[in-house]
Scaffold this motif. Sequence first.
Motif, PDB file in Angstrom:
ATOM      1  N   GLY A  38      57.015  78.016  59.360  1.00 55.94           N
ATOM      2  CA  GLY A  38      57.231  78.045  60.760  1.00 55.94           C
ATOM      3  C   GLY A  38      57.925  77.008  61.409  1.00 55.94           C
ATOM      4  O   GLY A  38      57.688  76.145  62.333  1.00 55.94           O
ATOM      5  N   GLY A  39      58.827  76.324  60.514  1.00 53.51           N
ATOM      6  CA  GLY A  39      59.738  74.923  60.811  1.00 53.51           C
ATOM      7  C   GLY A  39      58.960  73.620  60.281  1.00 53.51           C
ATOM      8  O   GLY A  39      59.509  72.510  60.579  1.00 53.51           O
ATOM      9  N   HIS A  40      57.787  73.835  59.501  1.00 52.99           N
ATOM     10  CA  HIS A  40      57.211  72.523  59.125  1.00 52.99           C
ATOM     11  C   HIS A  40      57.417  72.727  57.714  1.00 52.99           C
ATOM     12  O   HIS A  40      56.928  73.505  56.886  1.00 52.99           O
ATOM     13  N   ASP A  41      57.472  71.471  57.181  1.00 52.24           N
ATOM     14  CA  ASP A  41      57.965  71.328  55.628  1.00 52.24           C
ATOM     15  C   ASP A  41      56.557  71.223  55.013  1.00 52.24           C
ATOM     16  O   ASP A  41      55.700  70.554  55.369  1.00 52.24           O
ATOM     17  N   ALA A  42      56.081  71.912  53.854  1.00 50.99           N
ATOM     18  CA  ALA A  42      55.241  71.867  53.071  1.00 50.99           C
ATOM     19  C   ALA A  42      55.558  71.789  51.546  1.00 50.99           C
ATOM     20  O   ALA A  42      55.602  72.662  50.744  1.00 50.99           O
ATOM     21  N   PRO A  43      56.074  70.419  51.219  1.00 50.57           N
ATOM     22  CA  PRO A  43      56.497  70.471  49.782  1.00 50.57           C
ATOM     23  C   PRO A  43      55.295  70.354  48.737  1.00 50.57           C
ATOM     24  O   PRO A  43      54.184  70.526  49.152  1.00 50.57           O
ATOM     25  N   HIS A  45      42.045  80.655  55.295  1.00 48.81           N
ATOM     26  CA  HIS A  45      42.650  80.601  54.064  1.00 48.81           C
ATOM     27  C   HIS A  45      43.316  79.136  53.825  1.00 48.81           C
ATOM     28  O   HIS A  45      43.743  78.360  54.710  1.00 48.81           O
ATOM     29  N   VAL A  46      43.094  78.698  52.805  1.00 49.37           N
ATOM     30  CA  VAL A  46      43.633  77.401  52.155  1.00 49.37           C
ATOM     31  C   VAL A  46      44.710  77.461  51.074  1.00 49.37           C
ATOM     32  O   VAL A  46      44.483  78.532  50.069  1.00 49.37           O
ATOM     33  N   ILE A  47      45.806  76.965  51.186  1.00 50.68           N
ATOM     34  CA  ILE A  47      46.756  77.023  50.149  1.00 50.68           C
ATOM     35  C   ILE A  47      47.005  75.465  49.778  1.00 50.68           C
ATOM     36  O   ILE A  47      47.268  74.474  50.571  1.00 50.68           O
ATOM     37  N   TYR A  48      47.385  75.581  48.462  1.00 47.50           N
ATOM     38  CA  TYR A  48      47.878  74.255  47.788  1.00 47.50           C
ATOM     39  C   TYR A  48      49.236  74.343  47.125  1.00 47.50           C
ATOM     40  O   TYR A  48      49.207  75.221  46.364  1.00 47.50           O
ATOM     41  N   LEU A  76      51.981  78.481  44.210  1.00 49.18           N
ATOM     42  CA  LEU A  76      50.858  78.332  45.395  1.00 49.18           C
ATOM     43  C   LEU A  76      49.418  78.572  44.781  1.00 49.18           C
ATOM     44  O   LEU A  76      49.367  79.574  43.945  1.00 49.18           O
ATOM     45  N   PHE A  77      48.509  77.613  44.902  1.00 52.12           N
ATOM     46  CA  PHE A  77      46.926  78.053  44.844  1.00 52.12           C
ATOM     47  C   PHE A  77      46.217  78.276  46.143  1.00 52.12           C
ATOM     48  O   PHE A  77      46.543  77.597  46.741  1.00 52.12           O
ATOM     49  N   ILE A 125      47.661  73.381  52.981  1.00 49.24           N
ATOM     50  CA  ILE A 125      47.870  74.248  54.271  1.00 49.24           C
ATOM     51  C   ILE A 125      46.465  74.948  54.606  1.00 49.24           C
ATOM     52  O   ILE A 125      45.797  75.557  53.724  1.00 49.24           O
ATOM     53  N   LEU A 126      45.980  74.808  55.715  1.00 55.07           N
ATOM     54  CA  LEU A 126      44.500  74.987  56.041  1.00 55.07           C
ATOM     55  C   LEU A 126      44.888  76.223  57.349  1.00 55.07           C
ATOM     56  O   LEU A 126      45.542  75.675  58.523  1.00 55.07           O
TER      57      LEU A 126
END
Length: 161
Positions: A83-88, A71-74, A113-114, A93-94
């Motif tokens: 889970g405590g990690h920033d994703a601005p 799964h890939v998320i942009y 999100l894409f 995200i892979l």
Amino acid sequence: MPMIEEQDGGARLVIVHQDEYPYSEVRVQNHGDRRVGVHLKNLLRTPEYVINIAIYDPGMVLERHGHASSHVIYVMEGFVDVGGHDAPAGSVILLEHGAKFGPLIAGPEGSLLFEVYLGDSQPVPADPEGFLKLLESMGIEPLPHPVFEYGPGLPLNTPSD
């Protein structure tokens, strides 16, 4: 309708536009007197991949989970705590098949999100009991998942007119 051009060897060129597809609510919660959810727009679906646009309402919390494929998320807009990690916005995200991530928590403005799944997009929960405890500690009431049915998917081996 998608533009589908079958090329030599059966490979296809496919073009779709997001405005051709509606959003469907797929997860919901009550945050006090505020209802929040995940809204999914399924753009393409074949046995090999699923492509979606997802909107997470502000503060939406999703359980730690994996998927039945990679799964890939942009992150196009907003912010997601993974889970405590920033994703601005601007983050990729892979999540490889077999890996787990989360909980996912949408930022105060929500998230756009894409998503691309390289096969089956079915979620695989990692800790359902822990998720319910987390929601309770946050004062969040989980609601039953709305019924969601993917559209007919991409026609297979069908050239465009």
